[in-house]
Design an enzyme around this catalytic site. Structure first.
Site, PDB file in Angstrom:
ATOM      1  CG  ASP A  17       0.772  49.575   0.814  1.00  0.00           C
ATOM      2  OD1 ASP A  17       1.333  50.421   1.556  1.00  0.00           O
ATOM      3  OD2 ASP A  17      -0.311  49.061   1.099  1.00  0.00           O
ATOM      4  N   GLY A  18       3.872  49.122   1.419  1.00  0.00           N
ATOM      5  CA  GLY A  18       4.701  48.328   2.309  1.00  0.00           C
ATOM      6  C   GLY A  18       3.846  47.828   3.452  1.00  0.00           C
ATOM      7  CD  GLU A  55       4.192  52.147   2.944  1.00  0.00           C
ATOM      8  OE1 GLU A  55       4.108  52.362   1.720  1.00  0.00           O
ATOM      9  OE2 GLU A  55       3.203  51.847   3.646  1.00  0.00           O
ATOM     10  CG  ASP A  77      -0.623  53.383   1.545  1.00  0.00           C
ATOM     11  OD1 ASP A  77       0.604  53.331   1.721  1.00  0.00           O
ATOM     12  OD2 ASP A  77      -1.367  52.398   1.732  1.00  0.00           O
ATOM     13  CG  HIS A 131      -6.111  50.026   4.276  1.00  0.00           C
ATOM     14  ND1 HIS A 131      -5.817  48.744   3.866  1.00  0.00           N
ATOM     15  CD2 HIS A 131      -5.008  50.470   4.910  1.00  0.00           C
ATOM     16  CE1 HIS A 131      -4.593  48.419   4.257  1.00  0.00           C
ATOM     17  NE2 HIS A 131      -4.075  49.457   4.883  1.00  0.00           N
ATOM     18  CG  ASP A 141      -2.640  46.444   1.850  1.00  0.00           C
ATOM     19  OD1 ASP A 141      -1.795  46.820   2.689  1.00  0.00           O
ATOM     20  OD2 ASP A 141      -3.615  45.727   2.132  1.00  0.00           O
TER      21      ASP A 141
END
Length: 153
Positions: A17-18, A55, A77, A131, A141
């Site tokens: 994730d970023g 990301e 994501d 999320h 995240d």
């Protein structure tokens, strides 16, 4: 003469994730690597970046952490990362790193790094909804957000 069967590759799962506090702004990336019941968490940040760069960096750093060629499943994501590497990058390369409307591809340096890291492995890219309760996406995240906060300080 028959060739020796290839060594079976290890299977590694990577969730990435970023995050960015403002876009552009301070950013962070996170990656959770899972292999044979073990877990490794990686993160880093940049004081002035974009969410898309973070990301991409999460995926790059996750792959770069692998010490030998592996079968890798990457969960992201980011539709930007997944679509970029699975659908768009071949056309960008053919077009000299230009988009279909002849503009330079954004983050081409990072896309090139991702391609180089991916070459060592057999990679499957999977998109997960952010999320939404995916355990490892939530960890990635948190790693990314914490790294962004750290570089903001």
């Amino acid at each position: 003469m028959p060739t020796e069967p290839a060594e079976p590759r290890d299977v590694v799962e990577i969730s990435t994730d970023g995050a960015c506090l403002g876009n552009p702004g301070p950013g962070g990336w996170g990656a959770v690597l899972r292999h044979r019941g073990r877990e490794k968490r990686l993160s880093g940040g940049d004081p002035a970046t974009t969410n898309n760069k973070m990301e991409l960096t999460g995926a790059i750093e996750g792959l770069a952490a692998l010490t030998r060629p592996s079968t890798v499943i990457i969960y992201t994501d980011s539709s930007y990362v997944r679509n970029g590497i699975t659908k768009w990058v071949a056309g960008w390369q053919r077009n000299g790193w230009k988009t279909t409307d002849k503009k330079p591809v954004k983050n081409a340096d990072l896309w090139r790094r991702l391609i180089e890291e991916e070459k060592r492995h057999e990679v499957t890219w999977k998109w997960v909804k952010g999320h939404s309760g995916d355990h490892y996406n939530e960890i990635a995240d948190e790693l990314a957000t914490s790294a962004a906060r750290d570089v903001r300080r």
